[in-house]
Design a protein around this motif. Structure first.
Motif, PDB file in Angstrom:
ATOM      1  N   ILE A  56      -9.655   6.726  -0.940  1.00  0.00           N
ATOM      2  CA  ILE A  56      -9.587   8.028  -0.271  1.00  0.00           C
ATOM      3  C   ILE A  56      -9.895   7.861   1.211  1.00  0.00           C
ATOM      4  N   GLN A  57      -8.929   8.254   2.042  1.00  0.00           N
ATOM      5  CA  GLN A  57      -9.047   8.093   3.487  1.00  0.00           C
ATOM      6  C   GLN A  57      -9.687   9.303   4.159  1.00  0.00           C
TER       7      GLN A  57
ATOM      8  N   GLU B 245      -6.324  12.834   1.284  1.00  0.00           N
ATOM      9  CA  GLU B 245      -5.338  11.835   1.686  1.00  0.00           C
ATOM     10  C   GLU B 245      -5.827  10.448   1.268  1.00  0.00           C
ATOM     11  N   CYS B 246      -4.943   9.679   0.630  1.00  0.00           N
ATOM     12  CA  CYS B 246      -5.321   8.376   0.089  1.00  0.00           C
ATOM     13  C   CYS B 246      -4.377   7.270   0.550  1.00  0.00           C
ATOM     14  N   ALA B 247      -4.878   6.048   0.515  1.00  0.00           N
ATOM     15  CA  ALA B 247      -4.077   4.846   0.723  1.00  0.00           C
ATOM     16  C   ALA B 247      -4.453   3.890  -0.409  1.00  0.00           C
ATOM     17  N   THR B 248      -3.488   3.517  -1.236  1.00  0.00           N
ATOM     18  CA  THR B 248      -3.820   2.764  -2.442  1.00  0.00           C
ATOM     19  C   THR B 248      -2.795   1.684  -2.764  1.00  0.00           C
ATOM     20  N   ASP B 249      -3.272   0.649  -3.430  1.00  0.00           N
ATOM     21  CA  ASP B 249      -2.364  -0.380  -3.945  1.00  0.00           C
ATOM     22  C   ASP B 249      -2.176  -0.224  -5.451  1.00  0.00           C
TER      23      ASP B 249
ATOM     24  N   MET C 108       0.830  -1.188   0.000  1.00  0.00           N
ATOM     25  CA  MET C 108       0.000   0.000   0.000  1.00  0.00           C
ATOM     26  C   MET C 108       0.871   1.247   0.000  1.00  0.00           C
ATOM     27  N   LEU C 109       0.396   2.267  -0.684  1.00  0.00           N
ATOM     28  CA  LEU C 109       1.117   3.538  -0.796  1.00  0.00           C
ATOM     29  C   LEU C 109       0.212   4.660  -0.311  1.00  0.00           C
TER      30      LEU C 109
END
Length: 236
Positions: free
Chosen positions: A228-229, A97-101, A79-80
């Motif tokens: 999207i966090q 702010e995002c957390a994505t693969d 995850m990035l």
């Protein structure tokens, strides 16, 4: 009553109607924290904080445990964490702010949603001075708790402001003091309900109901994206 309290209440009201979206996002943060620092919360402060915040949103224990287990699964993608800055209609600024693969997918989705709703994705760094990044902690006030005394205890750990409303205490500090304050609360035996990094607008703007409705359409569509966090705005 400070702006941080108002922000917290508004955000909480919005989340109550979006639990089906919230739990998968919280799960991502838990998995990332466990993958980065290990699956033992006692030895991993970031994981401990992620679990704390998940419990604050009433995320079931089984979901939390499943998110931790995913961190050790061989097929779990890396995850990035990525951020986007954007301008919405009526002078509204967005920090996303995002957390994505899959960064390519996330970039395309964010840009498409913003553009289709009358906004514009900005160059990162454009909003650097429009928001202050703050460490925000929330806990219940006990009968024997003296807030003035507590304030003196926490000043050396970075406390900037302490407020109380309806039995809930909110402490804010610069984001660089997040760890210092978290350690101080643990030493004092204070059970936190929430511990977060937030971006609070330095100059909030007022919108009419009609303007707010149009901006919220964009924000709602962005929040439908599981990558999207958090979305922080300069709306008062």
């Amino acid at each position: 009553m400070g702006r941080a309290f108002e922000y917290r209440k508004a955000a909480k009201m919005k989340r109550w109607g979006n639990m089906s979206k919230v739990f998968p996002k919280l799960g991502k943060i838990i998995t990332m924290a466990a993958k980065e620092g290990g699956t033992d919360p006692d030895m991993n402060p970031r994981l401990r904080t992620a679990i704390l915040n998940a419990k604050a949103e009433n995320m079931p224990k089984d979901n939390i445990e499943a998110a931790i287990k995913r961190a050790t699964a061989k097929d779990t993608a890396a995850m990035l964490e990525v951020n986007f800055e954007a301008k919405a209609p009526h002078g509204v600024l967005l920090f996303i702010e995002c957390a994505t693969d899959n960064n390519t997918r996330t970039v395309a989705n964010v840009k498409s949603t913003v553009n289709k709703n009358g906004g514009e994705v900005l160059t990162n760094g454009s909003l650097e001075f429009m928001f202050s990044r703050k460490a925000v902690f929330e806990f219940d006030k006990t009968d024997d708790m003296d807030l003035e005394e507590l304030e003196l205890e926490l000043i050396d750990s970075g406390l900037e402001e302490i407020e109380e409303e309806e039995g809930v205490v909110l402490v804010t500090a610069d984001y660089t003091d997040f760890g210092n304050l978290q350690n101080a609360f643990e030493k004092l035996g204070i059970q936190l309900k929430k511990a977060e990094l937030q971006r609070i607008a330095n100059t909030p703007i007022e919108l009419t109901d009609k303007q707010l409705e149009s901006v919220n359409k964009m924000i709602d569509r962005l929040e439908d994206d599981e990558d999207i966090q958090h979305i922080f705005t300069n709306i008062a």
